[in-house]
Scaffold this motif. Sequence first.
Motif, mmCIF file in Angstrom:
data_model
loop_
_atom_site.group_PDB
_atom_site.id
_atom_site.type_symbol
_atom_site.label_atom_id
_atom_site.label_comp_id
_atom_site.label_asym_id
_atom_site.label_seq_id
_atom_site.Cartn_x
_atom_site.Cartn_y
_atom_site.Cartn_z
ATOM 1 N N ARG A 30 0.832 -1.213 0.000
ATOM 2 C CA ARG A 30 0.000 0.000 0.000
ATOM 3 C C ARG A 30 0.865 1.260 0.000
ATOM 4 N NH1 ARG A 30 -2.980 -3.624 2.893
ATOM 5 N NH2 ARG A 30 -2.152 -3.031 4.907
ATOM 6 N N LYS A 31 1.985 1.212 0.686
ATOM 7 C CA LYS A 31 2.899 2.366 0.717
ATOM 8 C C LYS A 31 3.445 2.673 -0.680
ATOM 9 C CE LYS A 31 6.705 4.237 3.403
ATOM 10 N NZ LYS A 31 7.652 4.000 4.481
ATOM 11 N N SER A 32 3.545 1.636 -1.526
ATOM 12 C CA SER A 32 4.030 1.832 -2.893
ATOM 13 C C SER A 32 2.921 2.321 -3.829
ATOM 14 C CB SER A 32 4.645 0.542 -3.436
ATOM 15 O OG SER A 32 3.625 -0.390 -3.735
ATOM 16 N N GLY A 33 1.705 2.505 -3.283
ATOM 17 C CA GLY A 33 0.602 3.024 -4.081
ATOM 18 C C GLY A 33 -0.261 1.967 -4.743
ATOM 19 N N LEU A 34 -0.106 0.721 -4.331
ATOM 20 C CA LEU A 34 -0.879 -0.374 -4.925
ATOM 21 C C LEU A 34 -1.851 -0.967 -3.923
ATOM 22 C CD1 LEU A 34 1.962 -2.379 -6.718
ATOM 23 C CD2 LEU A 34 0.328 -0.830 -7.799
ATOM 24 N N ARG A 35 -2.889 -1.585 -4.443
ATOM 25 C CA ARG A 35 -3.747 -2.433 -3.628
ATOM 26 C C ARG A 35 -3.206 -3.853 -3.743
ATOM 27 N NH1 ARG A 35 -9.052 -1.858 -6.343
ATOM 28 N NH2 ARG A 35 -7.684 -1.393 -8.075
ATOM 29 N N VAL A 36 -3.553 -4.700 -2.799
ATOM 30 C CA VAL A 36 -3.021 -6.068 -2.759
ATOM 31 C C VAL A 36 -3.300 -6.838 -4.053
ATOM 32 C CG1 VAL A 36 -3.141 -8.296 -1.565
ATOM 33 C CG2 VAL A 36 -2.966 -6.160 -0.245
ATOM 34 N N PRO A 37 -4.518 -6.813 -4.601
ATOM 35 C CA PRO A 37 -4.730 -7.541 -5.860
ATOM 36 C C PRO A 37 -3.844 -7.034 -7.001
ATOM 37 C CG PRO A 37 -6.836 -6.976 -4.859
ATOM 38 C CD PRO A 37 -5.768 -6.254 -4.091
ATOM 39 N N ILE A 53 -5.959 -13.479 -19.204
ATOM 40 C CA ILE A 53 -6.661 -13.123 -17.973
ATOM 41 C C ILE A 53 -7.161 -14.354 -17.225
ATOM 42 C CG2 ILE A 53 -8.691 -11.940 -17.037
ATOM 43 C CD1 ILE A 53 -8.211 -9.709 -19.016
ATOM 44 N N THR A 54 -7.626 -15.375 -17.925
ATOM 45 C CA THR A 54 -8.133 -16.564 -17.230
ATOM 46 C C THR A 54 -7.046 -17.209 -16.372
ATOM 47 O OG1 THR A 54 -7.709 -17.842 -19.234
ATOM 48 C CG2 THR A 54 -9.965 -17.113 -18.869
ATOM 49 N N HIS A 55 -5.859 -17.364 -16.935
ATOM 50 C CA HIS A 55 -4.756 -17.959 -16.178
ATOM 51 C C HIS A 55 -4.295 -17.008 -15.076
ATOM 52 C CE1 HIS A 55 -1.290 -20.386 -15.243
ATOM 53 N NE2 HIS A 55 -0.508 -19.346 -15.428
ATOM 54 N N LEU A 56 -4.204 -15.736 -15.405
ATOM 55 C CA LEU A 56 -3.759 -14.736 -14.439
ATOM 56 C C LEU A 56 -4.714 -14.698 -13.237
ATOM 57 C CD1 LEU A 56 -1.625 -12.608 -13.849
ATOM 58 C CD2 LEU A 56 -2.966 -10.981 -15.192
ATOM 59 N N ALA A 57 -6.001 -14.804 -13.476
ATOM 60 C CA ALA A 57 -6.977 -14.808 -12.380
ATOM 61 C C ALA A 57 -6.713 -15.982 -11.445
ATOM 62 C CB ALA A 57 -8.393 -14.879 -12.936
ATOM 63 N N HIS A 58 -6.396 -17.136 -12.018
ATOM 64 C CA HIS A 58 -6.126 -18.322 -11.193
ATOM 65 C C HIS A 58 -4.898 -18.108 -10.312
ATOM 66 C CE1 HIS A 58 -5.864 -22.502 -10.001
ATOM 67 N NE2 HIS A 58 -4.600 -22.497 -10.384
ATOM 68 N N VAL A 59 -3.798 -17.683 -10.897
ATOM 69 C CA VAL A 59 -2.562 -17.568 -10.113
ATOM 70 C C VAL A 59 -2.540 -16.345 -9.206
ATOM 71 C CG1 VAL A 59 -1.136 -18.974 -11.651
ATOM 72 C CG2 VAL A 59 -1.263 -16.521 -12.031
ATOM 73 N N ALA A 60 -3.312 -15.312 -9.548
ATOM 74 C CA ALA A 60 -3.369 -14.108 -8.711
ATOM 75 C C ALA A 60 -4.464 -14.214 -7.647
ATOM 76 C CB ALA A 60 -3.598 -12.875 -9.581
ATOM 77 N N LEU A 61 -5.137 -15.366 -7.605
ATOM 78 C CA LEU A 61 -6.173 -15.619 -6.602
ATOM 79 C C LEU A 61 -7.289 -14.578 -6.669
ATOM 80 C CD1 LEU A 61 -3.813 -16.470 -3.595
ATOM 81 C CD2 LEU A 61 -4.831 -18.067 -5.243
ATOM 82 N N ALA A 62 -7.776 -14.323 -7.890
ATOM 83 C CA ALA A 62 -8.821 -13.321 -8.086
ATOM 84 C C ALA A 62 -9.912 -13.879 -8.988
ATOM 85 C CB ALA A 62 -8.234 -12.060 -8.708
ATOM 86 N N GLN A 64 -12.327 -13.681 -12.070
ATOM 87 C CA GLN A 64 -11.970 -13.143 -13.378
ATOM 88 C C GLN A 64 -12.606 -11.790 -13.694
ATOM 89 O OE1 GLN A 64 -12.028 -15.973 -16.572
ATOM 90 N NE2 GLN A 64 -11.955 -14.381 -18.125
ATOM 91 N N SER A 65 -13.880 -11.605 -13.424
ATOM 92 C CA SER A 65 -14.504 -10.318 -13.765
ATOM 93 C C SER A 65 -13.932 -9.188 -12.897
ATOM 94 C CB SER A 65 -16.022 -10.387 -13.629
ATOM 95 O OG SER A 65 -16.399 -10.638 -12.298
ATOM 96 N N ARG A 66 -13.641 -9.501 -11.649
ATOM 97 C CA ARG A 66 -13.002 -8.495 -10.768
ATOM 98 C C ARG A 66 -11.592 -8.181 -11.262
ATOM 99 N NH1 ARG A 66 -10.239 -8.766 -5.400
ATOM 100 N NH2 ARG A 66 -10.428 -6.667 -4.566
ATOM 101 N N LEU A 67 -10.880 -9.215 -11.689
ATOM 102 C CA LEU A 67 -9.522 -9.002 -12.186
ATOM 103 C C LEU A 67 -9.527 -8.139 -13.445
ATOM 104 C CD1 LEU A 67 -6.515 -9.618 -11.763
ATOM 105 C CD2 LEU A 67 -6.819 -11.540 -13.321
ATOM 106 N N THR A 68 -10.512 -8.323 -14.296
ATOM 107 C CA THR A 68 -10.606 -7.508 -15.510
ATOM 108 C C THR A 68 -10.703 -6.026 -15.141
ATOM 109 O OG1 THR A 68 -11.616 -9.311 -16.748
ATOM 110 C CG2 THR A 68 -11.974 -7.093 -17.602
ATOM 111 N N ARG A 69 -11.507 -5.702 -14.138
ATOM 112 C CA ARG A 69 -11.624 -4.299 -13.697
ATOM 113 C C ARG A 69 -10.313 -3.801 -13.092
ATOM 114 N NH1 ARG A 69 -16.475 -6.529 -12.130
ATOM 115 N NH2 ARG A 69 -15.909 -6.643 -9.938
ATOM 116 N N ILE A 70 -9.639 -4.657 -12.341
ATOM 117 C CA ILE A 70 -8.346 -4.285 -11.749
ATOM 118 C C ILE A 70 -7.345 -3.994 -12.863
ATOM 119 C CG2 ILE A 70 -6.368 -5.206 -10.460
ATOM 120 C CD1 ILE A 70 -8.516 -6.716 -8.720
ATOM 121 N N ILE A 71 -7.310 -4.852 -13.869
ATOM 122 C CA ILE A 71 -6.392 -4.672 -14.990
ATOM 123 C C ILE A 71 -6.714 -3.386 -15.743
ATOM 124 C CG2 ILE A 71 -5.740 -5.614 -17.254
ATOM 125 C CD1 ILE A 71 -5.858 -8.411 -15.878
#
Length: 150
Positions: A30-37, A53-62, A64-71
């Motif tokens: 958070r100090k670096s300006g990022l959220r955990v996801p 994104i499908t693979h990234l969602a799996h390994v990032a523990l997110a 998929q639709s939420r990860l798309t918004r984060i990305i």
Amino acid sequence: MSKGFVKSYLLYLLAACSETASAEFHAKVRKSGLRVPEWRVLACLNDEDGQMITHLAHVALAEQSRLTRIIDGMVKRDLLERRSDKSDGRRVRIYLTDKGRAIATDLVEQAKAHETDLLSRLPEAQVSALKPALTTLLEVLEQKEGETHT
């Protein structure tokens, strides 16, 4: 007097350890300006850039639709970029920008230092067994999950 069920339950122990240990490092994130996801996305792409994104969602523990918004937000902040897959233009892959890579590299080094500090709190015999045991457990669970989805 026994500990009771919860304090000796594997899933509680895993979650409580993760929550407590992560809190220490997530303050740096958070100090670096990022959220955990966002940190998880950067770390995963630092290991393997150009994921879908499908693979990234799996390994990032997110999810998929939420990860798309984060990305989407990370693309706007010039941390990531989307590129068409060279072998199939309908697919999109996610890549670190130079700015994203610099932040990821710095945080990965901080994460490694944090992990070293955490493990230094345990006896050596437990340290040498902990990660292999967890890795094996994860592999077994993922294999079983794969069997239930086929």
